[in-house]
Design a protein around this motif. Structure first.
Motif, short mmCIF file in Angstrom:
data_model
loop_
_atom_site.label_atom_id
_atom_site.label_comp_id
_atom_site.label_asym_id
_atom_site.label_seq_id
_atom_site.Cartn_x
_atom_site.Cartn_y
_atom_site.Cartn_z
N LEU A 100 0.83 -1.20 0.00
CA LEU A 100 0.00 0.00 0.00
C LEU A 100 0.87 1.26 0.00
O LEU A 100 1.82 1.36 0.76
CB LEU A 100 -0.89 0.04 1.24
CG LEU A 100 -1.99 -1.01 1.36
CD1 LEU A 100 -2.73 -0.84 2.67
CD2 LEU A 100 -2.95 -0.93 0.21
N SER A 101 0.49 2.21 -0.85
CA SER A 101 1.16 3.50 -0.85
C SER A 101 0.16 4.52 -0.32
O SER A 101 -0.93 4.67 -0.87
CB SER A 101 1.59 3.86 -2.28
OG SER A 101 2.23 5.11 -2.28
N THR A 102 0.51 5.18 0.79
CA THR A 102 -0.41 6.13 1.42
C THR A 102 0.32 7.41 1.77
O THR A 102 1.54 7.50 1.63
CB THR A 102 -1.01 5.55 2.72
OG1 THR A 102 0.01 5.50 3.71
CG2 THR A 102 -1.60 4.17 2.49
N ARG A 103 -0.42 8.38 2.29
CA ARG A 103 0.17 9.62 2.80
C ARG A 103 0.21 9.60 4.32
O ARG A 103 0.33 10.63 4.95
CB ARG A 103 -0.64 10.82 2.30
CG ARG A 103 -0.52 11.04 0.81
CD ARG A 103 -1.30 12.24 0.30
NE ARG A 103 -1.29 13.35 1.20
CZ ARG A 103 -2.38 14.06 1.53
NH1 ARG A 103 -3.54 13.77 1.04
NH2 ARG A 103 -2.28 15.09 2.36
N LEU A 104 0.10 8.43 4.93
CA LEU A 104 0.08 8.32 6.38
C LEU A 104 1.48 8.30 6.97
O LEU A 104 2.37 7.64 6.44
CB LEU A 104 -0.65 7.05 6.82
CG LEU A 104 -2.11 6.94 6.43
CD1 LEU A 104 -2.68 5.60 6.88
CD2 LEU A 104 -2.91 8.09 7.02
N ASP A 105 1.66 9.00 8.07
CA ASP A 105 2.91 8.98 8.81
C ASP A 105 2.61 8.60 10.25
O ASP A 105 1.60 9.02 10.83
CB ASP A 105 3.58 10.36 8.80
CG ASP A 105 4.66 10.47 7.74
OD1 ASP A 105 4.92 9.48 7.05
OD2 ASP A 105 5.23 11.56 7.61
N GLY A 106 3.51 7.87 10.84
CA GLY A 106 3.41 7.51 12.24
C GLY A 106 4.55 6.58 12.61
O GLY A 106 5.23 6.04 11.75
N ARG A 107 4.76 6.43 13.91
CA ARG A 107 5.78 5.52 14.43
C ARG A 107 5.07 4.49 15.29
O ARG A 107 4.23 4.83 16.13
CB ARG A 107 6.81 6.27 15.26
CG ARG A 107 7.74 7.12 14.42
CD ARG A 107 8.77 6.24 13.77
NE ARG A 107 9.49 6.95 12.72
CZ ARG A 107 10.39 6.38 11.96
NH1 ARG A 107 10.71 5.11 12.13
NH2 ARG A 107 11.00 7.06 11.03
N GLY A 108 5.41 3.23 15.08
CA GLY A 108 4.71 2.17 15.77
C GLY A 108 5.58 1.32 16.67
O GLY A 108 6.79 1.23 16.49
N SER A 109 4.92 0.70 17.65
CA SER A 109 5.57 -0.27 18.52
C SER A 109 4.68 -1.51 18.61
O SER A 109 3.46 -1.42 18.47
CB SER A 109 5.82 0.31 19.91
OG SER A 109 4.59 0.69 20.51
N VAL A 110 5.30 -2.67 18.83
CA VAL A 110 4.60 -3.94 18.88
C VAL A 110 5.23 -4.79 19.97
O VAL A 110 6.45 -4.77 20.15
CB VAL A 110 4.72 -4.71 17.54
CG1 VAL A 110 4.04 -6.06 17.60
CG2 VAL A 110 4.18 -3.91 16.39
N VAL A 132 0.48 3.02 17.44
CA VAL A 132 1.03 3.96 16.45
C VAL A 132 0.78 5.37 16.95
O VAL A 132 -0.34 5.69 17.37
CB VAL A 132 0.38 3.78 15.06
CG1 VAL A 132 0.91 4.82 14.08
CG2 VAL A 132 0.61 2.37 14.52
N VAL A 133 1.82 6.20 16.95
CA VAL A 133 1.68 7.61 17.33
C VAL A 133 2.06 8.47 16.12
O VAL A 133 2.94 8.10 15.34
CB VAL A 133 2.55 7.97 18.56
CG1 VAL A 133 2.07 7.22 19.79
CG2 VAL A 133 4.01 7.70 18.30
N PRO A 134 1.40 9.63 15.95
CA PRO A 134 1.70 10.46 14.79
C PRO A 134 3.08 11.11 14.89
O PRO A 134 3.58 11.36 15.98
CB PRO A 134 0.60 11.52 14.82
CG PRO A 134 0.08 11.53 16.22
CD PRO A 134 0.36 10.18 16.81
#
Length: 194
Positions: A100-110, A132-134
Motif C-alpha cells: 500500500l502506498s499512502t500519505r500516512l505517517d506515524g511511528r509504531g511499537s509492537v 502507532v503515534v503520529p
C-alpha cells in the motif's frame, strides 16, 4: 523462498556424556525474506541436540528496532516459542511492504508472543498489541499523522491487526488490516465513525 544475506558466528562447542552444547553469537548483514529486510541482526545463541535458545536478538527494520528471544526444538515438528518486540517502526514503510502506498505517517511499537512447530507453518499462533503515534512533522511534509492502538494476531501465515478507534487528523475509524505472509497485497477495512 530462501532468506538471503550474510550471517557470521563465533562460539564454543563442548562435547560430553550428555551430548554437545554450544554458546556463541551471530552477526548478520542485510537479511531479506519475502522482500522484508532486517539490517545488522545480532543475537546470543545457546544450543544443544535438544534445543536452541536465541537471546538478545536485535535488528533494524522498517526504520525502527526489533528485539526477540526464542526457544526452538531443532527437529521437524519441534516446538518453537518466541517473544518479539519492535519500537519506532515507520508506518509508511510497513504499509509499503504490504503493498500500500499512502500519505500516512506515524511511528509504531509492537509486543507479542509466537508459538508453533518447526517446518509446520500452519501451526503458527501469535498474539500481541501495537500502538502507532503520529509524527510531529507529518503535516509540514504534506502527510497525515496516524494514531492507533489495538491487537495483532497470527494464525498460520495470516496476520490480522485491529484498532477499534484509529485516528487520522479529525477522522476516527475502526480498522482491520489483514496480510498473509508471502502474498500481496495487504487488505485494509475501515469503518468511519467520525
Amino acid at each position: 523462498p530462501p532468506v538471503t544475506g550474510k550471517l557470521r558466528g563465533n562460539g564454543r562447542v563442548r562435547f560430553g556424556r550428555e551430548g554437545w552444547t554450544m554458546l556463541g553469537q551471530v552477526h548478520g548483514e542485510r537479511l531479506v525474506y519475502e522482500g522484508l529486510e532486517a539490517s545488522a541482526p545480532e543475537a546470543d545463541v545457546a544450543a544443544s541436540e535438544r534445543s536452541v535458545e536465541i537471546r538478545n536478538l536485535v535488528a533494524s527494520a522498517f526504520g525502527g528496532k526489533l528485539t526477540a528471544e526464542a526457544t526452538i526444538e531443532p527437529r521437524r515438528g519441534g516446538e518453537v516459542r518466541a517473544k518479539v518486540a519492535a519500537d519506532s517502526l515507520s508506518l509508511d514503510e510497513l504499509l509499503k511492504a504490504g503493498g500500500l502506498s499512502t500519505r500516512l505517517d506515524g511511528r509504531g511499537s509492537v509486543e507479542g508472543e509466537i508459538s508453533g512447530r518447526m517446518g509446520e507453518p500452519d501451526t503458527l499462533r501469535g498474539t500481541g498489541t501495537f500502538r502507532v503515534v503520529p509524527e510531529e512533522a507529518a503535516a509540514s511534509r504534506g502527510r497525515l499523522g496516524a494514531e492507533a492502538s489495538g491487537e495483532i494476531r497470527l494464525a498460520g501465515l495470516a496476520i490480522t491487526a485491529s484498532a477499534p478507534a484509529a485516528r487520522v487528523g479529525a477522522t476516527t475509524a475502526a480498522i482491520l488490516a489483514e496480510k498473509t505472509i508471502g502474498r500481496r497485497p495487504l487488505r485494509l477495512k475501515m469503518q468511519i465513525s467520525s
